[in-house]
Design a protein around this motif. Sequence first.
Motif, PDB file in Angstrom:
ATOM      1  N   ASN A   1       0.801  -1.228   0.000  1.00  0.00           N
ATOM      2  CA  ASN A   1       0.000   0.000   0.000  1.00  0.00           C
ATOM      3  C   ASN A   1       0.829   1.271   0.000  1.00  0.00           C
ATOM      4  O   ASN A   1       0.364   2.319  -0.405  1.00  0.00           O
ATOM      5  CB  ASN A   1      -0.940   0.008   1.204  1.00  0.00           C
ATOM      6  CG  ASN A   1      -2.228  -0.713   0.896  1.00  0.00           C
ATOM      7  OD1 ASN A   1      -2.508  -0.998  -0.258  1.00  0.00           O
ATOM      8  ND2 ASN A   1      -3.000  -1.022   1.915  1.00  0.00           N
ATOM      9  N   ASN A   2       2.056   1.182   0.499  1.00  0.00           N
ATOM     10  CA  ASN A   2       2.853   2.403   0.567  1.00  0.00           C
ATOM     11  C   ASN A   2       3.701   2.631  -0.669  1.00  0.00           C
ATOM     12  O   ASN A   2       4.472   3.570  -0.738  1.00  0.00           O
ATOM     13  CB  ASN A   2       3.764   2.372   1.796  1.00  0.00           C
ATOM     14  CG  ASN A   2       2.963   2.564   3.065  1.00  0.00           C
ATOM     15  OD1 ASN A   2       1.822   2.990   3.012  1.00  0.00           O
ATOM     16  ND2 ASN A   2       3.559   2.231   4.187  1.00  0.00           N
TER      17      ASN A   2
ATOM     18  N   ASP B   1      15.745  -1.261   7.103  1.00  0.00           N
ATOM     19  CA  ASP B   1      16.777  -1.019   8.099  1.00  0.00           C
ATOM     20  C   ASP B   1      18.049  -1.775   7.749  1.00  0.00           C
ATOM     21  O   ASP B   1      18.004  -2.955   7.397  1.00  0.00           O
ATOM     22  CB  ASP B   1      16.298  -1.516   9.482  1.00  0.00           C
ATOM     23  CG  ASP B   1      15.353  -0.531  10.122  1.00  0.00           C
ATOM     24  OD1 ASP B   1      14.967   0.426   9.432  1.00  0.00           O
ATOM     25  OD2 ASP B   1      15.007  -0.740  11.296  1.00  0.00           O
TER      26      ASP B   1
ATOM     27  N   LEU C   1      18.641  -5.176   9.234  1.00  0.00           N
ATOM     28  CA  LEU C   1      17.855  -6.339   8.807  1.00  0.00           C
ATOM     29  C   LEU C   1      18.476  -7.035   7.604  1.00  0.00           C
ATOM     30  O   LEU C   1      18.097  -8.145   7.255  1.00  0.00           O
ATOM     31  CB  LEU C   1      16.436  -5.910   8.433  1.00  0.00           C
ATOM     32  CG  LEU C   1      15.579  -5.303   9.542  1.00  0.00           C
ATOM     33  CD1 LEU C   1      14.262  -4.809   8.978  1.00  0.00           C
ATOM     34  CD2 LEU C   1      15.317  -6.331  10.634  1.00  0.00           C
TER      35      LEU C   1
END
Lengths: 506, 1043
Positions: free
Chosen positions: B797-798, B847, B850
């Motif tokens: 969605n982003n 990040d 990660l």
Amino acid sequence: CNKFLDTKPVDSITPETYYKTQTDLDRALAAVYDRLGDRRTYGCGLWGFLNFSDEFYVKSQPTGYMSNTLDASMLELNRCWEALYVGIERANMLLDHLDGAAVPDSNKNEVKGQALFLRAFYYFVLADNFGAVPLKLTSTKSPLEPNIPRTPLPEVYAQIVKDMKEAEGLVKEITYYGFGGRISKSAVQAMLARIYLTMAGEPLNDVAKYADAKEYANKVIISGKHALNPSFQNVFIRLSADEYDIKESIWELEFDGNNQGIVREGGYVGSWMGIYCPNIDTGFGYDHVHITAKVYNVYEPNDLRRDWTVAPFRFVPNGSGTRAPVTRTNWSATQIYERSVGKYRREYEKARPRDQDFTPINFPMLRYSDVLLMFAEAENEATGPSAEGLEYVNKVRRRGFGKPVDVADPAVDLPALGQQDFREAIRAERFRELSYEGIRKHDLVRWGIYVTTMQQQVTEYQTNMPANLSDAAIKQASRVTSRSVLFPIPNTEIAVNPYVTQNPGW
Amino acid sequence: QNAPATSTSKNISGKVTDAENEPLEGVTVQLKGKQLTVTTDAKGVYTITVPNIKGAVLSFSMVGYSSKEIPLNATTSVYNVKLTSTQTDLDDVIVIGYGTVKKKDLTGSVGQVKVEDVKKAPVPSFEDALAGRVAGVQVSAVDGQPGSSNLITIRGGNSVTQSNAPLYVIDGFPVENPNNNTFNPDDIESIEILKDASATAIYGARGANGVVMITTRKGKAGIPVLTYNTWAGVQKEIRRQEVMSPYEFVKYQLELNPSSFKDIYLKDGKTLDSYRDVKGVDWQDHIFRTAPMQSHSISLTGGNDKTRYAVSGNLLDQQGIIINSGFRRYQGRMVLDQSVNDRLKVGLNVNYTWLRTTGQIATSGGENGINASSYLFFSAWGYRPVTGDSLSDLSLLEDAFDSDITTESDLRVNPFVSAQNAHNKAFTNVLLANAYLDYTLAKGLKLRITGGVTRNGNRREIFNNSNTAAGNIRTTYGRANGVNGSVTNNIFSSWLNENTLTWNKRFNKNHILNVVGGFTLQKTRSQSDGFTANKIPNEGLGISGLDEGTPIVNVSSESEAALASFLGRVNYTLNSKYLFTASFRSDGSSKFASGNRWGYFPSGSVAWRIHEEKFMRQFSFLSEAKLRASYGITGNNRVADFAYLSVLRQTGFTNGSGNSTPGYYFNNAHIPGSAPVEVGNKDLKWERTAQMDLGLDLGFLKNRINLTVDYYNKRTSDLLLLANLAASTGYLTGYKNIGKVSNKGLEFTLNTVNIDNKDFGWTTNFNIAFNRNKILELNYDQPSITTRVQGWNDNFNNSLPYLAKPGLPVAMYLGYLYNGLYQVEDFNKLPNGSYSLKDEVPNNGQDRTLIKPGYMKYKDINGDGIVDANDQTLIGNPMPLHIGGFTNNFRYRGFDLSVFFQWSYGNDVLNANRLVFEGMEARPFLNMFKSWEDRWRPDNTDATLPVAGVTSPNVYSDRVIEDGSYLRLKTVALGYSLPDALMKRIKIKSIRLYAAAQNLVTWTNYSGVDPEVSVRNSPLTPSFDWSAYPKARTITLGLNVTF
């Protein structure tokens, strides 16, 4: 021929033909209230995933929208901004058309006062979270209207105060209604106290407003209409059971039903922020908004608020699925971080059957204990500690310890303190009293300690948290940096409004 | 007349005309066998002195006409001769708005569909066979769902947010959004596509997207003709997505999470190798089928001078290639034309169609639709092929849900059980009825009054029983709502009255005038109602048990729109060389506020038939040369019926927040809310498209070769844009007239008759079209529009993969540049064994902490060391460079063969399936595409795909933008007509047997199932591939019998 082309809408109403009767006004006003309960405002976001502080983290969410990963394109943040401005537009529309209604002036005034309050409140939430925002005080007449730039923050607050003060003279007393879901004179006054306190703190630092905050808190106190509920727990049991307590609960956000009928006005209080429970019939609790040890540890021994605010038990399933029987099981004394928020307990819910997600539990927007603490804080900041302020704090403390509120109790009462110590004491008391009521981040920001507090929290998580839980918490807290005192202006505004600038750091 | 009796020499004269008694100039009149030659003058008159009349024969010849020989006799001296044109193609009558015109007299750009070719394709709807038939007409399928409609765009899309579908004019009746599945292709007599403004401006306000004129078959005078057409065949998916085998699947699961999957897959002494020869469950084997399809059409036509009739009926039954899906049509038509007297003629044309589509909609997530896992192909591809319990896995096939999947947000469901239980049916009833009255007021002056009604009723039934994802308590939706279902009825009706006067006049032979004038009225009304019920106690009752459940959303809505128009057109022909057309229409629409209600749409065009000029005689190989030029303005009013008004609403809110109504509880009592939801724009007005067209028609060798070239330049301004508004207005969108779009293009059509013998014939049609679409301007406050693809996968969605920006086409793909994988060298190894990204290596949008070796890299375009939204760039263009078609028709004695290719070149497709099934949704037990085998492992570091269990920022990148160019052998039909001699004996006019195939071969580099896909189609979000219903290859046998 033109007559042939004069079709009229048969399925919708236009503003020109509406806002005539009392029913029209009541419904228009209900729609203004409605945006308070949107999932991205106080339906969830503004006490949950859009309101990170040291009182909670979101369990098991290292990434995604519940993990404090904010940017201008984040859908939920956009929806939050949109919901607030939709609320403002609904209020503007009502206020623009109110004069033409065929109802007595006193009725108009009652509606007008609530609409003004709500518009001001939506702007307050915007200003608090986004800083200077476009200030729009009339309804939108056409998509061609020019966009407006950000109004300087002091002007936004000036308008908020102006509207609130006008509302104060228009709305009814809380005793007229007998429940806390309507905006009453007490709600306006208490909110003004909160607004003045905010203006006196970061980022405006308009310290003259401490006196105003004290004055307005005092108006509520001396109205004689309010008192603390002798039982802290009962305040929340009543919220869960949809029973009102207008003495304590000055303004509460109403949710109702189980979202299984045509009208869907349930909320997430108690399910997303509630005691872990995998059984729907018992009262499902995701425990997304999850406590921190800092909250647990802020209480002194014998403070009864601790084991209500942080539940000492959870429901352990025997089997799999959402219907498997569950057993209420206590945590061991060392299991702190595992515990859930316990303020809102689904066992007291009255709606049946229970829904997994949606609850009828009301959310406390303004409580009398907050007013007492605001008085003490405002006065301490304005003129230094006083016996009156100390007594108000001690009333809150005594109730927390299960003692009679009005009887001095040396075992519980704070002694007289200097200004700095009293400030710290009040701040700690607010933490104990008001956790999980959507106010903690707001307090930290206005005290100017939000970023440092969250940085300390990262260390706390790294040091003291069980490894299986800490990953998400560390990531969420470490995403708070100096820019985080304000949200970014969302894309839904900034992409189409060239006059709006972005907040620093975003 | 006193013929000289003694002399055999004689003066012969006469007039040569064409079939319509028009004088023919320049006809060669020759005394056969002699040198004696004269030509006809401008009036078609010739005079020739024949020395010896006895046995003399005059021959008349002219290019483009069949020669004629007339034996002379002694008694006659005047011989008037009529020559028939060999240019039958040019004499074709073409249907245009409010009239017809001969092809040679056309001044505008009109594409004629060769309906005979279209009918050779074994498809339910003519739309399915339209792609590649006419230059500049782009027809593409959303996907292969039976009963779904195609997307038709003529000369590029004008609008950015509104529909780009053309206007349909069905037997003179304009319809904005017809369901073309309602037509029986056998009923269609002709399809013309009006492309330029000169042709479309007569439809004014609705002409900007082009006009498709459909004329149905009428009765013909003569003996009755009974035809029976039938075909039957099978369909099979063109291509399957290859997924990993059980062995590969288990291997991947063990990499994903060795500890927990070991307990599941390696228990009871099994090893990975135990799965090598396990067949497992191939889900696609279970949900796909070889599906039969059949069609039966019968028609009877006939009549006499006064009365003509046509009656026809059709039954079509198409089973879908996915189980429990299909399409069925029953259709009947009756056409009657009656001459009442010399002056009065009336007629009636009635069509009724009943349609039913069934089956789960592959491109819809249904009630759960925000989660990728709620789509049909998520389960069809991703449901695991093998459990660890036994190696036969019968229970996998039977259980509706995978008991090892406990995550609630995972809506994976046994695709076989789910498809079997899906109850998603749409019933459509369409009635089209129109009547006309033609009255000749005076010679050449005709009044025509038409009236018609159309009524389109649609009923959709959805029932989610406990064996479907939306009805089973295992999912959030199912748990909240129990067994549930809904019924929705939509009724769309309209009536139309058109009144036109037509005046045909010839002033001596040089001036021909045709004038049309008229006015029309049209009203449309739409209604919908329906309800949803939850917690239905007796699921065995199905839809009829809805009344026992809890009613939820009640829908009831109604709207109407009116259109009044005045129109006029003048055609003027000078010397049959110079053709002029001017048209004008003014439309008044109820969709705009009274001040902006009327729009005015003029057009003008000229054509010059160069080959009629004397100086062109020398180029005898050139049989036709016509230059055309036109300019005109057309409009678009495709906005909501009351877009100019602000709207308050009390129900029907769905904002995902649980607040489905804008009301509030006070004191535990609900007060419904009334909220402003749309802001009206009283200044709203027509979208205007100005179009210039230059065309050249050339015919060679008696028109055995025909070439048509058109260049056009369209500019759409006052764009009706559903513009994004700043949220601080309280609204997210509002209609504005803002922005400009341009479409420029070139179209070539070449028709050739390669061989035309008695026994063997070969004709070819080739067309190709180039269109360049560009946004010239958006509103000032909105420098660009980025658009997200909603509902396919909430993780994305982003990320907004579509960009519309001035200077670029209306939609471009926006995203990151895939930059390979992080390798161990990119990291510092920490003492605890974990990897930490080196400072100088940019992150990939997530990040840094990660990121691990084997994760994917995205290019840090601005070089700031951080990959974020600023590193997005244009990564593809969904618009094709060119599209076209290539048809070859062969005839050998009784055999006929048609071979049709169609292509699209240079367009990109966003293959979102790969965003899930190439390792990115590392859900437990989720199978992946075969390509996932080439993933990063410590021993396979130059892999194309990342490591098992990769987490990634949910963004779109050029990795999943693929070249969607394709060339398709679309239709092949081989027929044999039984010999006439045999037919005469059995008293049957003709019998043709044939075999036909559709979508026979597709050449493409696209890695997905089919590149012709657009599951979220809108001008802003084209060519997105996610869980599309695969297209079928169809092979049929058919029979045409005419009595």
